[in-house]
Design an enzyme around this catalytic site. Structure first.
Site, mmCIF file in Angstrom:
data_model
loop_
_atom_site.group_PDB
_atom_site.id
_atom_site.type_symbol
_atom_site.label_atom_id
_atom_site.label_comp_id
_atom_site.label_asym_id
_atom_site.label_seq_id
_atom_site.Cartn_x
_atom_site.Cartn_y
_atom_site.Cartn_z
ATOM 1 N N GLU A 17 -6.553 4.949 7.975
ATOM 2 C CA GLU A 17 -6.338 6.363 7.637
ATOM 3 C C GLU A 17 -7.589 6.950 6.986
ATOM 4 O O GLU A 17 -7.881 8.142 7.135
ATOM 5 C CB GLU A 17 -5.096 6.493 6.736
ATOM 6 C CG GLU A 17 -3.823 6.266 7.549
ATOM 7 C CD GLU A 17 -2.673 5.639 6.783
ATOM 8 O OE1 GLU A 17 -2.670 5.656 5.545
ATOM 9 O OE2 GLU A 17 -1.760 5.120 7.461
ATOM 10 N N ASN B 276 0.869 -1.178 0.000
ATOM 11 C CA ASN B 276 0.000 0.000 0.000
ATOM 12 C C ASN B 276 0.905 1.227 0.000
ATOM 13 O O ASN B 276 1.503 1.542 1.020
ATOM 14 C CB ASN B 276 -0.907 -0.031 1.243
ATOM 15 C CG ASN B 276 -1.711 1.249 1.391
ATOM 16 O OD1 ASN B 276 -1.782 2.063 0.479
ATOM 17 N ND2 ASN B 276 -2.318 1.414 2.569
ATOM 18 N N SER C 265 3.851 -1.960 10.212
ATOM 19 C CA SER C 265 5.299 -2.032 10.439
ATOM 20 C C SER C 265 5.925 -3.363 10.045
ATOM 21 O O SER C 265 6.887 -3.817 10.674
ATOM 22 C CB SER C 265 5.637 -1.684 11.901
ATOM 23 O OG SER C 265 5.316 -0.331 12.170
ATOM 24 N N GLU D 207 -4.959 -4.650 10.802
ATOM 25 C CA GLU D 207 -3.913 -3.643 10.973
ATOM 26 C C GLU D 207 -4.164 -2.881 12.273
ATOM 27 O O GLU D 207 -4.976 -1.929 12.291
ATOM 28 C CB GLU D 207 -3.921 -2.650 9.803
ATOM 29 C CG GLU D 207 -3.676 -3.276 8.457
ATOM 30 C CD GLU D 207 -3.140 -2.257 7.452
ATOM 31 O OE1 GLU D 207 -2.031 -2.467 6.968
ATOM 32 O OE2 GLU D 207 -3.829 -1.255 7.185
ATOM 33 N N LYS E 106 0.052 4.263 -0.225
ATOM 34 C CA LYS E 106 -0.591 5.448 0.366
ATOM 35 C C LYS E 106 -0.373 6.647 -0.566
ATOM 36 O O LYS E 106 -0.339 6.460 -1.786
ATOM 37 C CB LYS E 106 -0.062 5.676 1.781
ATOM 38 C CG LYS E 106 -0.139 4.394 2.632
ATOM 39 C CD LYS E 106 0.128 4.596 4.085
ATOM 40 C CE LYS E 106 0.010 3.263 4.799
ATOM 41 N NZ LYS E 106 0.123 3.380 6.245
ATOM 42 N N HIS F 126 -9.297 1.411 5.171
ATOM 43 C CA HIS F 126 -8.012 1.603 5.847
ATOM 44 C C HIS F 126 -8.212 2.561 7.021
ATOM 45 O O HIS F 126 -9.013 3.491 6.946
ATOM 46 C CB HIS F 126 -6.971 2.163 4.867
ATOM 47 C CG HIS F 126 -5.589 2.088 5.412
ATOM 48 N ND1 HIS F 126 -5.115 2.994 6.330
ATOM 49 C CD2 HIS F 126 -4.590 1.195 5.217
ATOM 50 C CE1 HIS F 126 -3.869 2.661 6.659
ATOM 51 N NE2 HIS F 126 -3.536 1.569 6.002
ATOM 52 N N GLY G 122 3.122 2.436 10.720
ATOM 53 C CA GLY G 122 4.120 3.491 10.555
ATOM 54 C C GLY G 122 4.896 3.830 11.805
ATOM 55 O O GLY G 122 5.583 4.853 11.855
ATOM 56 N N GLY H 186 3.080 -1.059 4.183
ATOM 57 C CA GLY H 186 3.096 0.355 3.818
ATOM 58 C C GLY H 186 4.498 0.788 3.423
ATOM 59 O O GLY H 186 4.977 0.511 2.325
ATOM 60 N N GLY H 187 5.194 1.454 4.342
ATOM 61 C CA GLY H 187 6.489 2.080 4.045
ATOM 62 C C GLY H 187 7.478 1.159 3.348
ATOM 63 O O GLY H 187 8.167 1.572 2.408
HETATM 64 P P1 13P Z 1 3.389 0.534 7.508
HETATM 65 O O1 13P Z 1 3.852 -0.782 6.919
HETATM 66 O O2 13P Z 1 4.114 1.713 6.960
HETATM 67 O O3 13P Z 1 3.362 0.475 8.996
HETATM 68 O O4 13P Z 1 1.862 0.735 7.024
HETATM 69 C C1 13P Z 1 0.983 -0.313 7.185
HETATM 70 C C2 13P Z 1 -0.267 0.031 6.474
HETATM 71 O O5 13P Z 1 -1.002 0.915 6.862
HETATM 72 C C3 13P Z 1 -0.569 -0.726 5.244
HETATM 73 O O6 13P Z 1 -1.869 -0.498 4.813
#
Ligand code: 13P
Length: 259
Positions: free
Chosen positions: A106, A19, A219, A174, A21, A104, A180, A240-241
């Site tokens: 967010e 993802n 993470s 999640e 983002k 999600h 993050g 994510g990252g």
């Molecule tokens: P991170 O892997 O950056 O923690 O993000 C997870 C996430 O929100 C994936 O949708």
């Protein structure tokens, strides 16, 4: 998909989803090229999905071909209309997506999305022929209060529509506090929550609930992926990252138990 006989009680091919983002300009296509080239040279034993910003769905799809699936990060419940700035599931599909993420944290946090809206978005994804990753997970305050299972139960009951099967959706658990932050639940905690989610899905959907992938997200990185992906009832990861850099994403893909 059933019966692949993976270790750790897993029977299905895992799904590793990135993802991105709100990250990625056209220069990021270099990362996709690197992922695709590596997977062509050494095919993965997992399914791989990249969910870039909507602006890059077409270009990522052109690079990815059949090697990597492409998905959106959200969709509107309606197929078209006066909803400035929104994107319809049909548009994602038209741009080359085969999946979309919905719900999600967010979106829930910054856009006030309710469980009911998440369910409507899931139905929209199905209407357009997309598979849908439905995200759930508790906040830190909810976990400290011991309410994590109650929160997940409510989200599962109201965000996940009737008719859910392994062919049209996956769950992503999640925990909001792990996104993050570099913090993850212990492997035992992940295993407990995934077993709980599995039990809820089986109670509601019977055998179909047994086959639904339950991804872990929050993470995930090249150092912890191997342990997390080995946990029973973890059907893959939503990253994510660490999905933004080809080397990290490939390391996570490579950490999955072999089929
Ligand atoms: P991170 O892997 O950056 O923690 O993000 C997870 C996430 O929100 C994936 O949708």
């Amino acid at each position: 998909m059933i019966g692949r006989g993976l270790p750790n009680g897993k029977e299905m091919r895992l799904l590793i989803a990135g993802n991105w983002k709100m990250n990625g300009l056209s220069g990021a296509l270099d990362e996709v090229r690197a992922v695709v080239a590596a997977l062509k040279a050494c095919p993965a034993s997992v399914d791989v999905l990249i969910c870039p910003p909507a602006t890059l769905i077409g270009p990522v799809g052109a690079e990815a071909g059949a090697t990597v699936a492409v998905g959106g990060q959200d969709c509107h419940p309606k197929p078209s209309g006066a909803f400035t700035g929104d994107i319809a599931a049909e548009m994602l599909r038209d741009a080359g997506a085969s999946w979309t993420i919905v719900g999600h944290s967010e979106r829930r946090q910054y856009h006030g999305e309710t469980d009911e809206l998440v369910a409507a978005k899931t139905l929209a994804g199905w209407r357009a022929g997309l598979k849908v990753i439905i995200c759930i997970g508790e906040t830190e305050a909810e976990r400290v209060a011991g309410r994590e299972e109650a929160v997940v139960d409510r989200q599962l009951a109201t965000s996940v529509p009737d008719g859910s099967t392994a062919s049209n959706m996956a769950i992503a658990y999640e925990p909001v506090w792990a996104i993050g932050t570099g913090r993850t639940p212990t492997n035992d905690d992940i295993g407990r929550m995934h077993a709980h989610i599995r039990a809820v899905l089986v109670k509601r959907f019977g055998a179909a609930g047994q086959a639904i992938d339950i991804l872990y997200g929050g993470s995930v990185n090249p150092r912890n992926a191997c342990e997390i992906l080995a946990v029973k009832d973890v059907g893959g990861a939503l990253v994510g990252g660490a999905s933004l850099k080809a080397a990290d994403f490939l390391a996570i893909i490579g950490a999955a138990p072999a089929a």
